[in-house]
Design a protein around this motif. Structure first.
Motif, PDB file in Angstrom:
ATOM      1  N   GLN A 153      77.109  22.591  33.040  1.00 29.65           N
ATOM      2  CA  GLN A 153      75.943  22.904  32.136  1.00 29.65           C
ATOM      3  C   GLN A 153      76.271  24.443  31.580  1.00 29.65           C
ATOM      4  OE1 GLN A 153      71.881  21.969  33.194  1.00 29.65           O
ATOM      5  NE2 GLN A 153      71.122  23.798  32.390  1.00 29.65           N
ATOM      6  N   PHE A 154      76.441  24.426  30.095  1.00 28.32           N
ATOM      7  CA  PHE A 154      76.461  25.636  29.394  1.00 28.32           C
ATOM      8  C   PHE A 154      75.320  26.159  28.340  1.00 28.32           C
ATOM      9  CE2 PHE A 154      80.690  24.477  30.603  1.00 28.32           C
ATOM     10  CZ  PHE A 154      81.443  25.462  30.729  1.00 28.32           C
ATOM     11  N   ALA A 155      74.780  27.180  28.222  1.00 25.81           N
ATOM     12  CA  ALA A 155      73.775  27.543  27.547  1.00 25.81           C
ATOM     13  C   ALA A 155      74.003  27.285  25.873  1.00 25.81           C
ATOM     14  CB  ALA A 155      73.448  29.015  27.624  1.00 25.81           C
ATOM     15  N   SER A 156      73.338  26.714  25.089  1.00 21.74           N
ATOM     16  CA  SER A 156      73.576  26.739  23.573  1.00 21.74           C
ATOM     17  C   SER A 156      72.989  28.002  22.896  1.00 21.74           C
ATOM     18  CB  SER A 156      72.906  25.369  23.056  1.00 21.74           C
ATOM     19  OG  SER A 156      71.442  25.639  22.973  1.00 21.74           O
ATOM     20  N   ALA A 157      73.379  27.941  21.407  1.00 16.28           N
ATOM     21  CA  ALA A 157      73.006  29.260  20.829  1.00 16.28           C
ATOM     22  C   ALA A 157      71.499  29.098  20.495  1.00 16.28           C
ATOM     23  CB  ALA A 157      73.797  29.128  19.534  1.00 16.28           C
ATOM     24  N   ARG A 158      70.747  28.069  20.992  1.00 16.88           N
ATOM     25  CA  ARG A 158      69.380  27.976  20.837  1.00 16.88           C
ATOM     26  C   ARG A 158      68.631  28.512  22.218  1.00 16.88           C
ATOM     27  NH1 ARG A 158      71.916  23.826  18.678  1.00 16.88           N
ATOM     28  NH2 ARG A 158      71.668  22.674  20.867  1.00 16.88           N
ATOM     29  N   ASN A 159      69.369  28.814  23.083  1.00 17.10           N
ATOM     30  CA  ASN A 159      68.624  29.154  24.430  1.00 17.10           C
ATOM     31  C   ASN A 159      67.886  30.178  24.128  1.00 17.10           C
ATOM     32  OD1 ASN A 159      68.550  30.495  27.173  1.00 17.10           O
ATOM     33  ND2 ASN A 159      69.645  28.532  27.454  1.00 17.10           N
ATOM     34  N   SER A 160      66.597  29.987  24.717  1.00 16.87           N
ATOM     35  CA  SER A 160      65.556  31.297  24.657  1.00 16.87           C
ATOM     36  C   SER A 160      66.073  32.571  25.210  1.00 16.87           C
ATOM     37  CB  SER A 160      64.277  30.828  25.371  1.00 16.87           C
ATOM     38  OG  SER A 160      64.569  30.553  26.826  1.00 16.87           O
ATOM     39  N   ASN A 161      66.977  32.451  26.126  1.00 14.99           N
ATOM     40  CA  ASN A 161      67.584  33.855  26.486  1.00 14.99           C
ATOM     41  C   ASN A 161      68.922  34.184  25.758  1.00 14.99           C
ATOM     42  OD1 ASN A 161      68.794  36.028  28.019  1.00 14.99           O
ATOM     43  ND2 ASN A 161      68.161  35.188  29.960  1.00 14.99           N
ATOM     44  N   ARG A 162      68.662  35.155  24.762  1.00 11.31           N
ATOM     45  CA  ARG A 162      69.569  35.508  24.060  1.00 11.31           C
ATOM     46  C   ARG A 162      71.067  36.003  24.439  1.00 11.31           C
ATOM     47  NH1 ARG A 162      69.523  39.728  18.673  1.00 11.31           N
ATOM     48  NH2 ARG A 162      71.317  39.011  17.981  1.00 11.31           N
ATOM     49  N   THR A 163      70.938  36.729  25.789  1.00  7.68           N
ATOM     50  CA  THR A 163      72.143  37.204  26.475  1.00  7.68           C
ATOM     51  C   THR A 163      72.959  35.787  26.982  1.00  7.68           C
ATOM     52  OG1 THR A 163      70.651  37.138  28.635  1.00  7.68           O
ATOM     53  CG2 THR A 163      71.138  38.973  27.083  1.00  7.68           C
ATOM     54  N   TYR A 164      72.381  34.474  26.764  1.00  7.97           N
ATOM     55  CA  TYR A 164      73.277  33.496  27.095  1.00  7.97           C
ATOM     56  C   TYR A 164      74.213  32.772  26.049  1.00  7.97           C
ATOM     57  CZ  TYR A 164      70.441  33.145  31.554  1.00  7.97           C
ATOM     58  OH  TYR A 164      69.969  33.434  32.736  1.00  7.97           O
ATOM     59  N   HIS A 165      73.524  33.335  24.720  1.00  8.05           N
ATOM     60  CA  HIS A 165      74.156  32.827  23.643  1.00  8.05           C
ATOM     61  C   HIS A 165      75.721  32.873  23.724  1.00  8.05           C
ATOM     62  CE1 HIS A 165      70.086  32.815  21.274  1.00  8.05           C
ATOM     63  NE2 HIS A 165      70.184  32.257  22.031  1.00  8.05           N
ATOM     64  N   PRO A 166      76.495  31.700  23.129  1.00  9.48           N
ATOM     65  CA  PRO A 166      77.908  32.056  23.063  1.00  9.48           C
ATOM     66  C   PRO A 166      78.267  33.264  21.872  1.00  9.48           C
ATOM     67  CG  PRO A 166      77.200  29.849  22.972  1.00  9.48           C
ATOM     68  CD  PRO A 166      76.048  30.342  22.812  1.00  9.48           C
ATOM     69  N   THR A 167      79.128  33.837  22.333  1.00  6.65           N
ATOM     70  CA  THR A 167      79.766  35.106  21.427  1.00  6.65           C
ATOM     71  C   THR A 167      81.029  35.037  21.139  1.00  6.65           C
ATOM     72  OG1 THR A 167      80.027  36.674  23.083  1.00  6.65           O
ATOM     73  CG2 THR A 167      77.903  36.449  21.999  1.00  6.65           C
ATOM     74  N   LEU A 168      81.483  35.348  19.888  1.00  6.84           N
ATOM     75  CA  LEU A 168      82.886  35.812  19.682  1.00  6.84           C
ATOM     76  C   LEU A 168      82.993  36.969  19.240  1.00  6.84           C
ATOM     77  CD1 LEU A 168      85.909  34.508  19.104  1.00  6.84           C
ATOM     78  CD2 LEU A 168      85.115  33.927  16.958  1.00  6.84           C
ATOM     79  N   ALA A 169      83.667  37.956  20.004  1.00  4.22           N
ATOM     80  CA  ALA A 169      84.120  39.648  19.600  1.00  4.22           C
ATOM     81  C   ALA A 169      85.175  39.738  19.306  1.00  4.22           C
ATOM     82  CB  ALA A 169      83.737  40.294  20.760  1.00  4.22           C
ATOM     83  N   LEU A 170      85.453  40.337  17.975  1.00  5.67           N
ATOM     84  CA  LEU A 170      86.703  40.416  17.379  1.00  5.67           C
ATOM     85  C   LEU A 170      87.114  42.077  17.181  1.00  5.67           C
ATOM     86  CD1 LEU A 170      86.372  37.994  14.374  1.00  5.67           C
ATOM     87  CD2 LEU A 170      87.193  37.502  16.696  1.00  5.67           C
ATOM     88  N   THR A 171      88.315  42.376  17.348  1.00  9.28           N
ATOM     89  CA  THR A 171      88.822  43.624  17.074  1.00  9.28           C
ATOM     90  C   THR A 171      89.518  43.460  15.655  1.00  9.28           C
ATOM     91  OG1 THR A 171      88.915  44.377  19.560  1.00  9.28           O
ATOM     92  CG2 THR A 171      90.187  45.647  17.753  1.00  9.28           C
ATOM     93  N   ILE A 172      89.094  44.355  14.543  1.00  7.95           N
ATOM     94  CA  ILE A 172      89.843  44.182  13.482  1.00  7.95           C
ATOM     95  C   ILE A 172      90.584  45.544  13.243  1.00  7.95           C
ATOM     96  CG2 ILE A 172      89.364  43.977  10.978  1.00  7.95           C
ATOM     97  CD1 ILE A 172      86.704  42.458  11.911  1.00  7.95           C
ATOM     98  N   SER A 173      91.857  45.515  12.806  1.00  2.00           N
ATOM     99  CA  SER A 173      92.595  46.595  12.595  1.00  2.00           C
ATOM    100  C   SER A 173      92.641  47.070  11.306  1.00  2.00           C
ATOM    101  CB  SER A 173      94.384  46.340  13.139  1.00  2.00           C
ATOM    102  OG  SER A 173      94.772  45.300  12.101  1.00  2.00           O
ATOM    103  N   ASN A 174      93.166  48.169  10.751  1.00  2.00           N
ATOM    104  CA  ASN A 174      93.021  48.646   9.535  1.00  2.00           C
ATOM    105  C   ASN A 174      91.511  48.482   8.907  1.00  2.00           C
ATOM    106  OD1 ASN A 174      95.691  49.119   9.504  1.00  2.00           O
ATOM    107  ND2 ASN A 174      96.030  47.215   8.837  1.00  2.00           N
ATOM    108  N   GLY A 175      90.520  49.098   9.687  1.00  3.21           N
ATOM    109  CA  GLY A 175      89.091  48.967   9.234  1.00  3.21           C
ATOM    110  C   GLY A 175      88.758  49.830   8.225  1.00  3.21           C
ATOM    111  N   ILE A 176      89.633  50.918   8.015  1.00  3.87           N
ATOM    112  CA  ILE A 176      89.452  51.673   6.883  1.00  3.87           C
ATOM    113  C   ILE A 176      90.815  51.826   5.929  1.00  3.87           C
ATOM    114  CG2 ILE A 176      89.144  54.204   5.996  1.00  3.87           C
ATOM    115  CD1 ILE A 176      87.511  54.648   8.492  1.00  3.87           C
ATOM    116  N   SER A 177      90.652  51.756   4.681  1.00  3.93           N
ATOM    117  CA  SER A 177      92.017  51.295   4.056  1.00  3.93           C
ATOM    118  C   SER A 177      91.877  52.037   2.568  1.00  3.93           C
ATOM    119  CB  SER A 177      92.323  50.099   3.680  1.00  3.93           C
ATOM    120  OG  SER A 177      91.091  49.289   3.192  1.00  3.93           O
ATOM    121  N   ASN A 178      93.026  52.582   1.997  1.00  4.91           N
ATOM    122  CA  ASN A 178      92.974  53.406   1.055  1.00  4.91           C
ATOM    123  C   ASN A 178      93.355  52.416  -0.172  1.00  4.91           C
ATOM    124  OD1 ASN A 178      93.283  55.188  -1.308  1.00  4.91           O
ATOM    125  ND2 ASN A 178      94.515  56.637  -0.326  1.00  4.91           N
TER     126      ASN A 178
END
Length: 251
Positions: A196-221
């Motif tokens: 049993q997994f928590a959905s993104a509608r779960n009342s406890n926000r810390t249970y929500h599925p997340t996708l964390a991204l690292t993005i290179s070249n965050g500043i460009s000229n």
């Protein structure tokens, strides 16, 4: 030294400080249209799928899977996803599931809808239509009441590849880029033996599925203009500044 000359040297110093690759990131919460998909329905009304979604055996011969959409952030020219972590919260095990939960990246994307489809359903070990990311994301030995995370290099590669999908061609900053992931059992354990997994509608926000991204070249000229971008997980009042990465001073 004249004021204009001083400003010139400050600008040169600022540009020199940006030679190193800068990094940005984004933390994306799962879309609230996420669903339990079984062989016959999306969020089958026979089950309570408001806050929790079941992966594995259901009543009778039905087998549940979990499909989660995430909305990708805009990438400025030259930016790439170089790291990624996906997280689902495992609330409990119902009865005694003995199978493994696999993590797949679905190869379909959408620029218009975050809704899971009945065709997203799968049970087994050889779904060649989609991308297997982790064959043992959760097992019978995984502790419950905790966030389960995966951050293999194949996840970052999968996310970056989705940006090149033809469905996203020509989209600007404000358009939607939905990508999809699935948790499915590698075999049917029978009965109501499931995870049993928590959905993104779960009342406890810390249970929500997340996708964390690292993005290179965050500043460009680009064309003489310094450009950077960042994303917030929710609407917020905030500010941004440029800092010297050596001294920490606000420039």
């Amino acid at each position: 030294m004249t004021r204009s000359l001083f400003r010139f040297f400050v600008l040169v110093a600022l540009l020199a400080s940006l030679v190193c690759t800068a990094r940005a990131g984004a933390i994306i919460e799962g879309d609230t249209a996420d669903a339990m998909v079984d062989q016959t329905a999306v969020n089958d009304s026979s089950y309570n799928t408001t806050y929790n979604l079941y992966v594995g055996g259901l009543y009778g011969a039905n087998i549940g899977t979990m499909v989660e959409a995430f909305q990708l952030p805009y990438l400025a020219p030259g930016q790439q996803v170089t790291g990624a972590t996906i997280t689902f919260y495992l609330e409990q095990k119902n009865f005694t599931p003995s199978n493994n939960v696999q993590l797949y990246g679905l190869n379909r994307v959408s620029a218009t809808s975050s809704a899971p489809l009945l065709s997203d359903w799968y049970e087994g070990t050889n779904d060649t239509s989609n991308t297997l990311l982790d064959a043992t994301f959760v097992t019978s030995k995984t502790a419950v009441n905790q966030a389960c995370a995966y951050s293999g290099s194949n996840l970052a590669s999968f996310v970056q590849k989705q940006y090149t999908n033809a469905a996203f061609s020509g989209l600007d900053l404000s358009d939607s880029r939905y990508i999809f992931f699935r948790l499915n059992p590698d075999t049917n354990a029978g009965g109501f033996n499931n995870y049993q997994f928590a959905s993104a509608r779960n009342s406890n926000r810390t249970y929500h599925p997340t996708l964390a991204l690292t993005i290179s070249n965050g500043i460009s000229n680009i064309a003489g203009r310094l450009q950077f971008s960042f994303s917030l997980p929710q609407a917020s009042i905030t500010s941004a500044g440029v800092y010297n990465t050596v001294t920490g001073a606000l420039m």
